[in-house]
Design an enzyme around this catalytic site. Structure first.
Site, PDB file in Angstrom:
ATOM      1  N   GLU B  49       0.325 -65.577 -37.890  1.00 11.27           N
ATOM      2  CA  GLU B  49       0.194 -66.056 -39.261  1.00 11.27           C
ATOM      3  C   GLU B  49      -1.136 -65.549 -39.755  1.00 11.27           C
ATOM      4  O   GLU B  49      -2.189 -65.990 -39.300  1.00 11.27           O
ATOM      5  CB  GLU B  49       0.116 -67.587 -39.241  1.00 11.27           C
ATOM      6  CG  GLU B  49       1.323 -68.310 -39.706  1.00 11.27           C
ATOM      7  CD  GLU B  49       1.045 -69.803 -39.745  1.00 11.27           C
ATOM      8  OE1 GLU B  49       0.006 -70.221 -40.289  1.00 11.27           O
ATOM      9  OE2 GLU B  49       1.869 -70.543 -39.198  1.00 11.27           O
ATOM     10  N   ASP B  60      -6.075 -77.850 -45.565  1.00  6.32           N
ATOM     11  CA  ASP B  60      -6.800 -77.529 -44.338  1.00  6.32           C
ATOM     12  C   ASP B  60      -7.954 -78.481 -44.066  1.00  6.32           C
ATOM     13  O   ASP B  60      -8.638 -78.931 -44.981  1.00  6.32           O
ATOM     14  CB  ASP B  60      -7.323 -76.090 -44.404  1.00  6.32           C
ATOM     15  CG  ASP B  60      -6.205 -75.088 -44.189  1.00  6.32           C
ATOM     16  OD1 ASP B  60      -5.513 -75.208 -43.164  1.00  6.32           O
ATOM     17  OD2 ASP B  60      -6.009 -74.219 -45.048  1.00  6.32           O
TER      18      ASP B  60
END
Lengths: 453, 271
Positions: B49, B60
Site C-alpha cells: 500500500e 491516521d
C-alpha cells in the site's frame, strides 16, 4: 408556569428552508460526505434524529425557551451613526450577537446540538474551537445539560485566546491543546474527528460551523438562521424597508449563513461575506478561502479551500483566530458560484482599524472576527455613497464581543504599559477616532500582534 | 481480472493470508521510502500500500501523521508516488495506492487513473471516499481497469456492507476497530465478527484486515480468519526509529520477514 408562555410554535415548526442542500447534503457540486466509513452510521443517526427533532413541538418549545431565558434572545439591533459617519453616509445597523450569553452567536447552534445529543442518548460531547467562542459555548451547554465535554484547540490558539481556555476550564470542560500541523483550527478539527471515530458510541461531535460532512452544514444553518429571521423583521420595523446589503465575516461561515439565510429570497438585498485577508492576498498569508482558494475536499465536504498543487491544505493566516481557517462551509461556495452572495477579503490592518473605530465611536468592543465585517461595511458604505435623502442601509452581523481579543488588540496598538512599540493601524495618538489611516498609507503594520498575544 | 484479487487468492491457495505492507512515499525521503518498500517486498510482502502524503490525515494516528508530515513539507507529490508504484511492481509485489481523496481530485481523477495504470499500479484505496461520493472514481477505475478498495467498519450496517462490497474490486478493507491507525496490544475481536459479516455481504471479494496489527503473533491471529493482513503503523514506527535510510530499509525488511512468517504460521480456515 407563566414563564413558559412562549410564542405559539405553529408557524415555526418547520421554517422555510432554501432549496438546498439535497437529501444527501449537496449544495450543487459542494458539500456531501467525505469521511471514513466508520463515521457514516453516526452521521446517518444524527441526520435522522435531527429531522425528527426539528419538527417536534416539544423540541421547538424547549429551544425557544432556552434561547429566550438563557441566551437572551432576541438580540437587539443597534444603529451606529457615529461609526457610520466614516462610511460615506450610509446607515449602519448592527445585529448584536455579541450580547448573547457567552458573548457570540455560537451559543445558538450549540444549544440545538446539545439538545440533539441528549435526544440520541449520548453523554459526552466534543468540539473544536479556534477563537474559543465555540468551545466556550459548547462547555456552557454541556454544563447546563450535564454532559461531559472535551474541546480540541490548536496550541497556537490556546496562547492567542488564553482567556477563553480559562473560561472553558471553569465551566468544567477538558481543553486539549493540539500540537499537530499548523496548531490552529484545522488541526483541532482533525483531532476532534479522530476522537469521534474512536468514541462514537458514547460521544457526539458538536460541530461549530456550517462546514464538515452532511448533516452539519444544513443543521448548523438551521440553528443559526434565527439571527437573520430576527434581524429581517427588526430592520423592517426600524427602517421600514429591507437593507441594501447584509454583511458578515466568514471563516467557516456560520454567523454569515445565520444572518444571510432569511434574506436569500430577497434578491434586491446584497449578501456580502468578508474573509480574512491577513497580510493581504498577494502575500499568500491570508485565510480568504473563496477569494484566494479553489474547490477541493477538506474536513468531510467539497468546498473552496486553500491548497497547493499537490492538494495539500495551505496554512492560513489571520490576526483573528476564529477566521484562521483554510476551508469554508459548502453553502458559501454554492452561494458564491450561483452569484447570490459576494465575498471580499479584509486585511488584518483594515479589520483592526474598524475595530478601534467602533470602540471609540460607539463604546462597543467587537470581536476581531466581527471587525472584518465592520471594515467591509465602511468600504461598501463609501462605494454606495449617501444617495442624497435616501442613504444606503447596511446590516452588519456583530457576531461576537471583543473581551477575548483585548490582549491581541493591546499588542497591535501598543497599549501595554511595558510595550513601547509603535502603534499599529487604526489608532491615532491623539486619542480620536481615526479613519483611513490604512488607505492613506500612513499606518504602520501592527507589531505582529496575533503572534505576540 | 483484478491484480489484487489474483495475488491474494494465490496466497490463500498456499493455505495462508496475504501480507499487505503500508508505507508512505517520502519518509524519510522519496528514495528512502522506495528502498523500504522494496526491502519489504523482498522479505515477503505480497502487496504494498503506497501511501500518498496528505496534510490532514483524519484516519491516521500519531505515528503515521509524524512521517507524512515530513513528506508533505518536503513537497512530495503524485509523481513521486508513481515512481514508487513502478519500483514496487518491478520488485514483484502488487502496488496499490492509498490516498485521501483531495490529492487525487487535485491531480485530476482521470489523469490519476491513466497514470497509475501506466505505472503498473493495481488500483487505489481511498479511506475518506465512500462509494456514495465516488462517481468519478468508479468511472475512471472502470475505464482503466483499476481496482478500487473501499473501507468497511464495525459500525457499518449490513446494507452498507453489501453496497460497499459491491463497489469494491480487488479486496474489501475491513477497519478492524473503531479508531485511527496505530499499533495496539491486542487485535479486537470485533475484527473477526466484521470479517464474517463482510464475507456474507461480499461473497467473492477477498477481505483484508487493517488497523492495529503490528507483530507476527497478531498477524498469525488475523490470518486465521481474514484473506489478507494489512500492517501500517508498525512499518512506519520501524522507519521512525531507524538511524538512517539504510537502517530504515533493513528494519522494514526484518519486520516484513517476521510478518510473512506470521501469516504462514497458522493453518488458515478455508473460506
Amino acid at each position: 408556569m407563566t414563564s413558559s408562555a412562549v410564542q405559539p410554535p405553529v408557524d415555526r415548526l418547520v421554517p422555510t428552508r432554501p432549496g438546498w442542500p439535497d437529501a444527501t447534503g449537496h449544495f450543487g457540486v459542494f458539500g456531501g460526505r467525505f469521511v471514513p466509513e466508520a463515521l457514516v452510521a453516526a452521521l446517518d443517526e444524527l441526520t435522522e434524529a435531527y429531522e425528527v427533532m426539528r419538527a417536534d413541538p416539544a423540541f421547538v418549545e424547549e429551544f425557544d425557551r432556552l434561547q429566550r431565558d438563557y441566551t437572551g434572545r432576541p438580540s437587539p439591533i443597534t444603529e451606529v451613526p457615529r461609526f457610520a459617519e466614516h462610511a460615506g453616509g450610509a446607515r449602519i445597523l448592527l445585529k448584536r450577537e455579541d450580547l448573547n450569553h457567552t458573548g457570540s452567536h455560537k451559543i445558538n447552534n450549540v444549544l440545538g446540538q446539545a439538545l440533539l445529543t441528549r435526544r440520541i442518548g449520548k453523554t459526552r460531547v466534543i468540539a473544536e474551537t479556534g477563537a474559543g467562542q465555540h468551545g466556550v459555548a459548547t462547555a456552557t451547554a454541556a454544563a447546563l445539560m450535564g454532559l461531559s465535554c472535551t474541546v480540541y484547540m490548536g496550541e497556537e490558539d490556546t496562547r492567542r485566546q488564553a482567556l477563553n481556555v480559562a473560561r472553558m476550564r471553569l465551566l468544567g470542560a477538558e481543553v486539549i491543546p493540539v500540537t499537530t500541523g499548523s496548531r490552529t483550527l484545522k488541526d483541532a478539527i482533525n483531532e476532534a474527528f479522530r476522537d469521534w471515530v474512536t468514541n462514537v458510541e458514547t460521544t457526539n461531535y458538536v460541530f461549530g460551523t456550517v462546514a464538515g460532512p452532511h448533516p452539519f452544514p444544513a443543521m448548523v444553518r438551521d440553528f443559526q438562521r434565527v439571527i437573520g429571521d430576527e434581524a429581517r423583521q427588526q430592520v423592517l420595523e426600524r427602517v421600514g424597508r429591507l437593507p441594501d446589503a447584509v454583511l458578515a465575516c466568514v471563516g467557516g461561515g456560520s454567523n454569515a449563513i445565520g444572518i444571510f439565510t432569511a434574506f436569500v429570497p430577497d434578491e434586491e438585498v446584497r449578501l456580502i461575506g468578508l474573509e480574512a485577508g491577513g497580510d493581504g492576498l498577494d502575500t499568500g498569508r491570508h485565510a480568504a478561502t473563496i477569494t484566494g482558494g479553489s474547490p477541493g475536499v477538506l474536513h468531510g465536504a467539497r468546498s473552496y479551500l486553500l491548497q497547493d498543487e499537490n492538494g495539500q491544505t495551505i496554512e492560513s493566516h489571520s490576526i483573528s483566530a476564529g477566521l484562521d481557517y483554510p476551508g469554508v462551509g459548502p453553502e458559501h461556495s454554492y452561494l458564491h458560484d450561483i452569484g447570490r452572495a459576494e465575498y471580499r477579503p479584509v486585511t488584518d490592518a483594515e479589520a483592526m482599524e474598524a475595530f478601534a473605530l467602533l470602540c471609540r465611536t460607539e463604546g462597543i468592543i467587537p470581536a476581531i472576527e466581527s471587525a472584518h465585517a465592520l471594515a467591509g461595511a465602511l468600504t461598501v458604505g463609501r462605494e454606495l455613497g449617501g444617495r442624497g435623502g435616501d442613504p444606503a442601509v447596511l446590516l452588519v452581523n456583530l457576531s461576537g464581543r471583543g473581551d477575548k481579543d483585548v490582549e491581541t488588540a493591546s499588542a497591535w496598538f501598543g497599549l501595554g504599559d511595558r510595550d513601547h512599540s509603535a502603534p499599529g493601524a487604526g489608532l491615532d495618538e491623539h486619542q480620536r477616532a481615526t479613519e483611513g489611516a490604512v488607505t492613506r498609507g500612513e499606518a504602520v503594520p501592527g507589531p505582529a500582534a496575533g503572534q505576540q498575544a | 481480472m483484478s491484480a489484487l484479487r489474483r495475488r491474494i487468492r494465490a496466497a490463500n491457495g498456499e493455505g495462508r493470508a496475504a501480507l499487505v505492507a503500508y508505507l508512505p512515499v517520502g519518509y524519510p525521503s522519496a528514495p528512502g521510502s522506495v528502498a523500504a518498500m522494496v526491502a519489504s517486498v523482498e522479505a515477503g510482502a505480497d502487496v504494498v500500500e503506497i501511501g500518498v502524503p496528505y496534510s490532514d490525515p483524519g484516519m491516521d494516528g500519531p505515528v503515521i501523521q509524524q512521517a507524512v508530515d515530513v513528506a508533505v513539507r518536503a513537497g512530495i507529490g503524485m509523481r513521486d508516488v508513481l515512481t514508487a508504484v513502478e519500483a514496487v511492481a518491478e520488485a514483484g509485489a502488487v502496488p496499490v495506492v492509498m490516498s485521501y481523496w483531495n490529492p487525487i481530485e487535485r491531480y485530476g481523477v482521470d489523469r490519476f487513473a491513466a497514470d497509475l495504470a501506466a505505472a503498473g499500479g493495481a488500483g487505489a484505496i481511498t479511506p475518506d471516499l465512500i462509494p456514495d461520493e465516488a462517481g468519478p472514481w468508479l468511472a475512471a477505475s472502470d475505464a482503466h481497469d483499476l481496482d478500487r478498495v473501499f473501507l468497511v467498519a464495525p459500525s457499518s450496517t449490513d446494507a452498507r456492507l453489501r453496497s460497499t462490497a459491491a463497489a469494491c474490486r480487488g479486496f474489501v478493507y475491513a477497519a478492524s476497530t473503531m479508531g485511527v491507525t496505530g499499533t495496539r496490544a491486542t487485535v479486537s475481536d470485533a475484527a473477526e465478527r466484521l470479517v464474517a459479516r463482510t464475507r456474507a455481504a461480499a461473497r467473492d471479494v477477498p477481505v483484508c484486515v487493517g488497523l492495529g496489527v503490528s507483530n507476527a503473533d497478531q498477524a498469525a491471529e488475523v490470518a486465521g480468519f481474514a484473506d489478507g493482513v494489512i500492517v501500517g503503523s508498525a512499518f512506519v514506527r520501524a522507519l521512525l526509529d531507524a538511524g538512517d535510510e539504510r537502517a530504515g530499509a533493513d528494519a522494514a525488511g526484518r519486520l516484513a520477514g517476521e510478518l510473512a512468517e506470521g501469516v504462514r504460521r497458522r493453518a488458515r480456515v478455508a473460506p
